[in-house]
Each structure stands twice: as structure tokens, then as C-alpha cells.
Design a protein around this motif. Structure first.
Motif, PDB file in Angstrom:
ATOM      1  N   ASP A 105       1.590  -4.131  -0.667  1.00 24.43           N
ATOM      2  CA  ASP A 105       1.382  -5.155  -1.670  1.00 24.43           C
ATOM      3  C   ASP A 105       2.634  -6.023  -1.803  1.00 24.43           C
ATOM      4  O   ASP A 105       3.772  -5.539  -1.663  1.00 24.43           O
ATOM      5  N   ASP A 106       2.414  -7.308  -2.096  1.00 26.41           N
ATOM      6  CA  ASP A 106       3.536  -8.240  -2.208  1.00 26.41           C
ATOM      7  C   ASP A 106       4.524  -7.832  -3.290  1.00 26.41           C
ATOM      8  O   ASP A 106       5.731  -8.050  -3.159  1.00 26.41           O
ATOM      9  N   TYR A 165       5.485  -4.859  -4.149  1.00 29.31           N
ATOM     10  CA  TYR A 165       6.408  -3.830  -3.643  1.00 29.31           C
ATOM     11  C   TYR A 165       7.359  -4.418  -2.592  1.00 29.31           C
ATOM     12  O   TYR A 165       8.532  -4.034  -2.533  1.00 29.31           O
TER      13      TYR A 165
END
Length: 793
Positions: free
Chosen positions: A203-204, A206
Motif C-alpha cells: 500500500d502507498d 506503507y
């Protein structure tokens, strides 16, 4: 009126009005101190300082260190920091506030204008000033006060204290290296997680979190650990002489700034891992280079606080070595190092002088003999009466001479520095062209290809190729008892094709003994004849004079020496002369032919009174055990060997066969030796001598070497001194110099091949920045390691 101080550039407080006329203009100042300094500079006609200075802000002076110079009123402290020779005193000052070459210009001009100051030289990079003055016209305190008056604070400095400074710098380097290493590992952990996420999906939120973690750990690496490179780059830009620090700083700065911009805008790539990796590898390479090149001074500053036992007023007490005073009697146990120069007050002891002469066989010292600081007591508890301290010891003199030789760069080193400067300029141009080429091609990695070009081609290996080899071989020869006093010696020795030797004290031991005394009159006994000669020779340090040193002399006046011929003087109103046959004949005295024919092999001298021949004295000198072997070794190396001696043909040939030499000339005056050298076609000659009669030849030769037992004047005019007094040092030095030349060529070849091979690969984008950093560090390390081979036999 201006709103900033004319001298230091600080803002002038509101309502304050402090002015002075400088160059017919009213200038404003922030305080009376700056006004006083500017007025002093103006009164000394040194206003050009304000035109020359590159940094428009001057440092405000502090008088905190003046007290240190007041302590030099103590003779023991004075001797530790000041080298005294007659009325000429030399001292080094560590100066605070030097920011550019204009500061050095101002200091040199101001100090040189002082009454009694002979010379003043400032090293901008080390911020050390070396000043020589005539006592009592000047003193360290007055010089420090003069520096303070023009805006610079100073403190006493010892060359040996550089070791302490180097240790502090090493500690800082280790801290920077540790910060870079820890930061790199943390950033690499985040980078590995991001790379794994790119393959498996992440995910962006993270990914952005990991980027911020990388930024947090990369920032101290880039801003703190990389600080030495930025300082070096600013220095390069200021001096307009470029080194590896400039392209490295540009590469680091561009990589960090662009990655930070990508992090904030959330567009593009971040390369904090590359930034931290090549900072770490660059620092590691520089640290390893420093360790490999480090060497210790003859003056061990750690010993300054060592407790030693002294005898004062018949009482034994423990004091710190730095509190040692002239006239103290020091108790030195076996295995301990003598802390100062002095004379032995106990019966005898054995001394290891290898730290000074390179000769590891212990030397037996008897009551009254001289002992040098930094030598080691071997087998008896010794009592030493201190005669010289600090900068006046023999060890300190050797350190000063070595430092001077290392600061005098030979032509090949200057050429390498100049090439490195222009090479950096070429790298900057190529890097810029590389970026524009790939950018026009639409290559997304154009920026990082440019960074790789900047890093991989830095000419640090090229810059290190020559100085590391020269430093290594100079210190190696010093440890072997071959002291280099001029910077061109190694380069010159590598080209030597002709060695010219003096005879007495050089190829021979110079230790004459009286073999035979032939009386020509019944007026004197043999004992009286020897006492007359001893009286004539009592003021001479020539090896011949030493043959009569243990004989009680008659009193003489008006003694005068005729170099290489003889001596004459007055005893009880009569003039006596003692010398070789030519000298005696010049006094209109005839020597019977039968007496000449009866001459023994060796050196024959005659004693006369007025026109009366009194006696003939035959002296015998011994050839050095290694002479024949060394001459054969030099000949085997393709080097011509010549002999120039003031001895007669019979005297010289009785000890040294003519077949050992390419050229053999006897009965030479000092001028004839010099003229012979000047008329030789070869410019690659080495002159080896030891006496006063060799001084013109030593001074005029392309390269000159004085024996360790030479006169002070001979050593002064020589390019090197053979402290060990072992002739094998001549051949060893020539071999070491030739080997050094090969090592330098190897280093230069490696540096050129490395850069010419890696440059096109980097331009093509095949070398990532972190690999470039490793390659540059390894190339420098290979050069240094190759040079350290010169430290071994």
C-alpha cells in the motif's frame, strides 16, 4: 556610514558611533576592538588585506591564550617550544581565525615588518605560522600580541603535538563513519522492504512511511557524516583548485536534495540508500587511507606527562617529564627512553640509537659522552645531565628536517596535483554533458547516471599516487639512518648515474692513529713534538686533530687553518706550522728527498718552526669494512664511482686501489673538487663527503650527502645526511629511490587505467552510484597499499 562593521562585518548596534579614517574614508565599527585592529592594519600600510580577503568577515580576537606565552619565560618551557641557534630563535604558532590566503598574507607582512623578525611563513591549511626572530629584539609574547592586534589569536605549537591532533581527528572520523554505517543499515532495511513491496504489492501509505524512515536516518548521514566533503568543496571553490571533494559533494547534494523533493511531492524515486551507501564507502576508504599512511613522529608527546626521577640538590624526586629543566640529573633505568639530550654522569651504559641512526647495534657510552633524546637505555641504570630540551634536541631537529623535506614537493608530485585539478574540471563537464544527453533521450535514470560519473571518476587515486609513495620511502629511509633534508632527493636519487666520494671520514673511518714519528732535530723529544702538534690542532674538529686529542698540548696563539693543507700558530714567540708536503713547501721549507722516499704508506705530515723542519709524522687511517662491497654494488648497478681527495697519491693509494673507481683524483683543494663537479656532463651526480673541504662540492652538486659524523657546515649544505655512518645506506637509498619511482609509475598507471575504464561504463549507465563509491574507495586504497610496500626491505 554603513550598517555593518568595516572589519568583522557584524551589524552595528543602534545608536553606536565608532569610526576611524581608513584610506581617507570614514569607516564604522561595531566595537573599539575592531576599530583598533583596522587602525593597526592601516598604520602598517596593509590595507590591501581588505581587498585580498575572500571571506568578508574577520574573526574577533581573544586574549585567552596570551597567558600561555607568558609561561615561556620559564627557560625549560622556552626550550621545549623554541629552537635556538646563536641569537636566531624559531617557533611555530597555532593561529585561530585564518580563513583564506589574505589572512596569511596579512600575518606574514605584519610579522615580517617587526624589528628583529628574520622570516614569517603561514601555512593556510594547517593554520600554523613559523617565525624566526633575533633575540632579544622580539619574543614569543610580543609576536603573539602583534597577532592579537591585527585580529588573530595564537598559541604555542609543537610539531610532535600533531599526533595528538591526528588522534582527535581520527576519533571524529570514527564517529562520522559510525553514523554513516548505522544510517546506511537502517536505510537499507527500509529499502529492502520497499523493493520487496514492489514485487509482492504494498500500500502507498506503507511505502511512504518507509520513505520517511529512510529520510530520517539518511539526513544525519548526509548532513553530518558528509560534512568533510562539503568543507573540502568550499575550500576548492575558494582557492579555485579542485580536488575529489567537489564532484563528490555535488553528487551527494544533488542525490539528497532530489530524493527529499521526491519524498515531499510523492513523485519520482528516492535514493536515500544510494546516498548513505556511497557516503559510508567514501568515508571508509578515506579512513583506511589515513590509517595506512599514518606514521609516528620522533617526538612522543605522550611522554610529556610521564613521571621521571630527577636528582635536584642531592635529593631524588618524581616529576612530570614536561617539567624537566636544563641542568637536571635524570635517572634512566634499563629499557627506558632518554627524555632529553645530555651528558652521561654515570660510569657507562649501552644505548640503542636506532630511532635516530637506524643502527640497531647498541653503542657503549662512557662517563662524559653525549646522549640524545629518544634513544633507549639498554643494560645499566644511567644518570643523565640535561643539556638540551624540546626543540633544541637532536630528535626534534630530525623531525623538523623531515617535515621540511615532506612539504617540498618534487616536480612529479606538482605535476600530479596539476593534472588532478584539470581532471576534476573535465569530470564536471563530462557529468553535465552526460546528464543532458540521457535527459534528451528520455532516460528516467539520467540524474543518477550523472551522479555515478561524478563519483566514479574522482581523481583521489591520482592525487595520492605520488605523495603516499614519497612519504613512505622518506620515513623508511629515516628509520634506516638516511635523513632526507630536501624534497627533491628521492626523485634525484632515482636518476643517479655517478657517485663521487671523498676519502677521509667517508670511505675510511677517519680515525687516525700515529704510526711513526721521525725526528729531524735533537732539540725536541718525540713527546714534545706530539705536544706541539696537539697545541696546533686543539681548535680543530678534523679527523687528523682527533689523533692528537689525548695528548696534553702546549699553549699556542694566533692559530690559523689552511683548509686541506695544514695549520700554523705561535708558541713562545715562534711560529710553527704542521701540514702536508705542499703546505710545507709553500713556507719555503725544503724536504729532503731521502725523507720523502722513506715515507711509509698512509698520511704523512710535517712539523716545522720558521724555516726549520722538526719532524715527520706518519698517520694511519682504516678503510670502512663495507667500502669495497658498496663500491662493487654501485658499479654493478651501472653507476660510475669517482674519488676526489685532498690526500697525496701515495697516501690515498695505500688504502684505496685505483681499480675500484672510474675516476681517481688526489691532492684536490676544495675549489678543485667543486670545479671538477661543475665540468662533468652528467647532471645526475651524487656527492658524498664529510669535511669542511667538501662544503663547496656538497653545495654545488646536483644531490649531496653528508656523513653522520660530518661537520655542521657540511650537513647544512647537504640534501641528505647519513646518520648511520654506514656506507651501505648510500646504495640502499638509491635502490629505494628507484623502487619508489617504479611504485609511483605503477600508481599513476593504475589511477589512469581505472578512470579511463570506469568513465565510459558510468557514462553508459552501467555503474550505479553505490558501486561507483566502492570503486573509488578501492582504487585509492590500492594505491596506498601499493605505496606501503616501500616500507619493507
Amino acid at each position: 556610514m554603513t550598517s555593518s562593521c568595516f572589519h568583522c562585518g557584524d551589524a552595528i548596534p543602534s545608536g553606536l558611533s565608532i569610526t576611524a579614517d581608513i584610506k581617507h574614508q570614514s569607516q564604522s565599527f561595531c566595537c573599539y576592538g575592531c576599530q583598533a585592529i583596522a587602525t593597526c592594519i592601516h598604520d602598517a600600510d596593509l590595507e590591501k588585506y581588505y581587498e585580498k580577503r575572500q571571506n568578508q568577515r574577520a574573526t574577533r580576537p581573544s586574549d585567552d591564550n596570551i597567558g600561555a606565552f607568558e609561561l615561556l619565560s620559564d627557560p625549560s618551557n622556552y626550550a621545549r617550544y623554541v629552537h635556538s641557534e646563536n641569537d636566531a630563535h624559531t617557533m611555530q604558532f597555532a593561529i585561530t581565525g585564518i580563513t583564506c590566503s589574505a589572512c596569511a598574507w596579512l600575518i606574514e607582512k605584519r610579522l615580517s615588518s617587526l624589528e628583529g623578525v628574520n622570516s614569517a611563513f603561514v601555512n593556510v591549511s594547517s593554520q600554523i605560522a613559523t617565525v624566526t626572530w633575533k633575540s632579544p629584539l622580539q619574543s614569543p609574547l610580543s609576536i603573539a600580541q602583534t597577532l592579537l592586534a591585527i585580529g588573530y589569536s595564537a598559541q604555542p605549537y609543537l610539531p610532535g603535538e600533531q599526533d595528538l591532533h591526528q588522534r582527535k581527528e581520527k576519533q571524529k572520523a570514527i564517529i562520522r563513519l559510525g553514523v554513516a554505517g548505522v544510517g546506511m543499515m537502517q536505510v537499507m532495511m527500509s529499502s529492502i522492504a520497499m523493493y520487496a513491496g514492489d514485487m509482492d504489492g504494498m500500500d502507498d501509505i506503507y511505502r511512504q512511511l518507509l520513505r520517511w524512515v529512510s529520510f530520517i536516518f539518511a539526513t544525519p548521514v548526509a548532513l553530518y557524516a558528509g560534512l568533510p566533503f562539503y568543507r573540502g568543496a568550499l575550500r576548492d571553490l575558494k582557492n579555485r583548485h579542485f580536488t575529489m571533494d567537489l564532484p563528490v559533494s555535488i553528487g551527494i547534494g544533488l542525490a539528497y536534495v532530489s530524493s527529499t523533493a521526491a519524498l515531499i511531492t510523492q513523485t519520482g524515486h528516492v535514493y536515500f540508500d544510494s546516498v548513505t551507501m556511497f557516503i559510508f564507502f567514501l568515508l571508509l576508504g578515506r579512513f583506511l587511507e589515513t590509517v595506512a599512511r599514518s606514521n609516528q613522529s620522533l617526538i612522543n608527546t605522550d611522554d610529556a606527562l610521564t613521571a621521571i626521577t630527577v636528582i635536584r640538590n642531592s635529593e631524588s624526586m618524581q616529576i612530570a617529564q614536561r617539567d624537566l629543566a636544563l641542568g637536571d640529573t635524570v635517572k634512566v633505568d634499563p629499557g627506558q627512553i632518554f627524555p632529553a639530550d645530555g651528558t652521561l654522569k654515570s660510569t657507562l651504559t649501552a644505548v640503542d640509537e636506532s630511532s635516530l641512526t637506524g643502527e640497531y647495534n647498541p653503542v657503549i657510552k662512557y662517563l662524559g659522552d653525549n646522549i640524545s633524546a629518544s634513544t633507549t637505555n639498554i643494560d645499566q641504570t644511567a644518570l643523565l645531565e640535561v643539556t638540551q630540551l624540546g626543540q633544541n634536541t637532536k630528535a626534534a631537529a630530525i623531525s623538523r628536517i623531515t617535515d621540511r623535506a615532506l612539504t617540498e614537493k618534487p616536480a612529479i608530485a606538482l605535476l600530479a596535483d596539476k593534472v588532478a585539478h584539470y581532471f576534476v574540471i573535465a569530470v564536471l563537464v563530462i557529468a553535465a554533458a552526460t546528464y543532458f544527453f540521457w535527459a534528451m533521450q528520455g532516460e528516467p535514470e539520467a540524474y543518477w547516471i550523472m551522479v555515478s560519473v561524478l563519483v566514479v571518476t574522482c581523481p583521489c587515486a591520482l592525487s595520492l599516487a605520488t605523495p603516499t609513495a614519497l612519504t613512505t620511502v622518506t620515513n623508511r629511509l629515516k628509520n634506516d639512518g638516511f635523513l632526507i633534508t630536501r624534497g627533491h632527493v628521492i626523485e634525484a636519487l632515482a636518476k643517479v648515474d655517478h657517485v663521487v666520494f671523498d676519502k677521509t671520514g667517508t670511505l675510511t673511518l677517519g680515525e687516525f692513529t700515529v704510526r711513526n714519528t721521525t725526528l729531524m732535530t735533537d732539540e725536541y723529544s718525540k713527546s714534545d713534538i706530539l705536544r706541539l702538534i696537539a697545541g696546533l690542532e686543539q681548535c680543530s674538529n678534523h679527523p687528523i686533530a682527533k689523533a692528537f686529542g689525548n695528548i696534553s698540548p702546549f699553549e699556542f696563539s694566533d692559530i690559523k687553518n689552511v683548509t686541506s693543507q695544514g695549520v700554523y700558530g705561535v708558541h713562545k714567540g715562534a711560529t710553527y706550522c704542521f701540514g702536508n708536503a705542499d703546505f710545507i713547501k709553500s713556507q719555503d721549507i725544503k724536504i729532503p728527498a731521502a725523507l720523502v722516499e722513506a715515507t711509509n704508506t698512509g698520511l704523512t705530515l710535517y712539523l716545522c718552526r720558521a724555516s726549520t723542519l722538526l719532524a715527520k709524522v706518519d698517520l694511519h687511517d682504516q678503510i670502512r669494512p663495507e667500502t669495497k662491497e658498496v663500491l662493487e654494488r654501485l658499479t654493478g648497478m651501472g653507476i660510475a664511482v669517482s674519488l676526489l681527495t685532498g690526500d697525496t697519491p701515495m697516501s690515498a693509494q695505500s688504502i684505496l686501489p685505483t681499480k675500484w673507481f672510474s675516476h681517481y683524483q688526489t691532492s684536490c683543494t676544495p675549489e678543485e673538487k667543486w670545479r671538477w663537479l661543475m665540468n662533468q656532463p652528467s647532471q645526475n651526480m651524487l656527492m658524498v663527503g664529510d669535511g669542511l673541504n667538501d662544503v663547496p662540492a656538497l653545495a654545488g652538486a646536483t644531490t649531496s650527502l653528508a656523513m653522520g659524523g660530518s661537520s655542521d657546515l657540511a650537513k647544512l649544505h647537504s640534501d641528505a645526511v647519513l646518520l648511520s655512518n654506514h656506507l651501505s645506506g648510500v646504495a640502499n637509498a638509491i635502490m629505494a629511490a628507484k623502487r619508489c619511482k617504479r611504485i609511483i609509475k605503477q600508481n599513476l598507471a593504475w589511477a589512469v587505467c581505472y578512470n579511463t575504464t570506469l568513465l565510459p561504463l558510468a557514462v553508459m549507465g552501467w555503474v550505479p552510484p553505490w558501486v561507483a563509491a566502492i570503486g573509488m574507495a578501492l582504487s585509492s586504497l590500492i594505491v596506498v597499499i601499493n605505496a606501503t610496500r616501500l616500507s619493507r626491505n
